[in-house]
Design an enzyme around this catalytic site. Structure first.
Site, mmCIF file in Angstrom:
data_model
loop_
_atom_site.group_PDB
_atom_site.id
_atom_site.type_symbol
_atom_site.label_atom_id
_atom_site.label_comp_id
_atom_site.label_asym_id
_atom_site.label_seq_id
_atom_site.Cartn_x
_atom_site.Cartn_y
_atom_site.Cartn_z
ATOM 1 N N SER A 10 0.856 -1.200 0.000
ATOM 2 C CA SER A 10 0.000 0.000 0.000
ATOM 3 C C SER A 10 0.885 1.241 0.000
ATOM 4 C CB SER A 10 -0.917 -0.019 1.223
ATOM 5 O OG SER A 10 -1.630 -1.219 1.283
ATOM 6 N N GLY A 43 0.842 4.105 -1.555
ATOM 7 C CA GLY A 43 0.241 5.435 -1.459
ATOM 8 C C GLY A 43 0.030 5.863 -0.020
ATOM 9 N N ASP A 44 -0.436 4.929 0.804
ATOM 10 C CA ASP A 44 -0.632 5.218 2.226
ATOM 11 C C ASP A 44 0.706 5.477 2.924
ATOM 12 O OD1 ASP A 44 -3.566 4.789 2.842
ATOM 13 O OD2 ASP A 44 -3.111 2.919 1.821
ATOM 14 N N SER A 45 1.683 4.624 2.625
ATOM 15 C CA SER A 45 2.975 4.747 3.308
ATOM 16 C C SER A 45 3.682 6.045 2.926
ATOM 17 C CB SER A 45 3.865 3.548 2.972
ATOM 18 O OG SER A 45 3.218 2.348 3.343
ATOM 19 N N ALA A 52 2.146 8.799 4.843
ATOM 20 C CA ALA A 52 2.605 8.783 6.229
ATOM 21 C C ALA A 52 3.969 9.451 6.358
ATOM 22 C CB ALA A 52 2.671 7.345 6.739
#
Length: 399
Positions: A166, A168-170, A173
């Protein structure tokens, strides 16, 4: 171990799944005091994602390490009041709900900064806090697609594909952490004493990594396309098959490195040929050079290939699986695989800490906690609630 870099920094995490919680995990690894707020009934959905043992996801223990878990029903007024009281004592609030959710609960930045003017509010969402798409639900996969990454990922004769994590999420973050630390610097080191909002959009985090795609389209009308394992215009740089079915990644696009590679594979004639003397010229013959290199790699197993390339000082490596990573001596020497005690499981191997800091290294104090494990302690210590008040909140389902 001495003090950690972020010791004394107080963080309230009101997020779930990946982007917000990964940001607070990074802060927690370097000493921030992170309190994670979860729903009293189900907790963070990531507790049950992917491989589950004894009712809890193995991912959870990594994603929530070094955090304290408290349960609060944010939909109820008394739950919202608990958050307001906690906000008085924190530096950073992290949330990754759909825009407008915090406002609906009476927990907007405008309201919270009245309670704590020094508050830094870190907001991660699919499309950001404004703009025509702000109200659309957004996941990392959509951010990767809209940000341009998926368009260029895969082979030209096949549909676009995802990177296997994932990402895009990381990425979001990571930008969230960068933003948080810049905001702390502005508030504390520059001495303004001011908090602020950090607005991180998933699609923008991906888009920011898209190299030269926009200026190339703007000035030359070029749209970067999927190219599989090759790196167009950078030659040679590709993935090559070996005799035993393994693959080797070789990056020999520097002029001197290219000569060393050609000498290593017994093609001194190509090494000295002027038509291959620089990257621009080599890129005109990329397919020819790739065939020459792969003919050589296919003639022997990976272990032999890498021996020759290492001796010639040519950047090359294997494509590692999780098993390869766990067994690699370099990972082990750098403490990138750590054993962490998990109640009911015993030792669990998980990734080590990045980055390495010489004076204030990060560390893993404990694995992801049980749901609400720290609720009573936090409410007693931070809000001075009595045991009777805590029991009453439990009976009402607020915590």
């Amino acid at each position: 171990m001495g003090r950690k870099a972020l010791e004394g920094l107080r963080v309230l995490e009101m997020g779930q799944l990946i982007a917000g919680p990964f940001a607070s995990r990074l802060l927690a690894e370097f000493g921030a005091d992170v309190i994670k707020v979860e729903s009293p009934t189900t907790g963070d959905p990531i507790r049950t994602w992917r491989i589950v043992e004894n009712g809890t996801s193995l991912w959870w223990y990594v994603q929530s390490r070094n955090k304290k878990s408290i349960t609060v029903d944010l939909r109820q007024e008394e739950g919202q009041e608990i958050i307001r009281r906690l906000v008085k004592e924190i530096d950073i609030l992290i949330e990754n709900f759909r825009p407008g959710t915090m406002e609906k609960w009476g927990l907007s930045f405008e309201e919270l900064k009245k309670i704590n003017p020094r508050l830094i509010m870190l907001r991660v969402s699919g499309y950001g806090q404004d703009g025509p798409y702000r109200d659309k639900p957004g996941f990392g996969s959509i951010g990767e697609a809209m940000g341009g990454l998926r368009y260029i990922t895969g082979y030209p004769d096949r549909p676009p594909t995802r990177v296997g994590i994932s990402i895009g999420d990381s990425l979001s973050a990571l930008y969230a952490v960068i933003g948080a630390l810049m905001a702390v610097y502005h508030r504390d080191v520059n001495g303004t004493g001011e908090g602020q909002v950090i607005d991180v959009a998933l699609y923008e985090s991906v888009f920011s990594l898209m190299e030269s795609t926009i200026p190339e389209y703007d000035r030359a009308g070029v749209i970067r396309e999927r190219t599989g394992s090759t790196l167009p215009g950078i030659t040679p740089s590709n993935t090559y098959a070996c005799a035993d079915g393994k693959y080797v990644v070789i990056g020999a696009n520097g002029d001197a490195i290219f000569k060393r590679l050609m000498n290593a594979i017994g093609r001194e004639d190509i090494a000295e040929d002027p038509q291959f003397e620089n990257n621009a010229k080599r890129s005109e013959h990329a397919e020819y050079l790739d065939r020459i290199i792969e003919d050589w790699t296919k003639s022997m197993p990976f272990s032999e290939v890498i021996k020759y390339l290492d001796a010639a000082k040519v950047p090359a490596g294997s494509i590692y699986s999780a098993e390869d990573i766990l067994n690699d001596p370099h990972y082990q020497a750098r403490q990138m695989i750590q054993d962490v005690e998990v109640e009911g499981l015993g030792n669990l191997k998980m990734p080590g800490i990045v980055p390495k800091m010489s004076a204030t290294p990060g560390g893993i104090e404990w694995a992801g906690p049980k749901l609400g494990q720290h609720t009573e302690d936090v409410l007693k210590e931070k809000l001075q609630l009595t045991k009777e008040q805590i029991v009453e909140l439990k009976d009402k389902g607020i915590i």
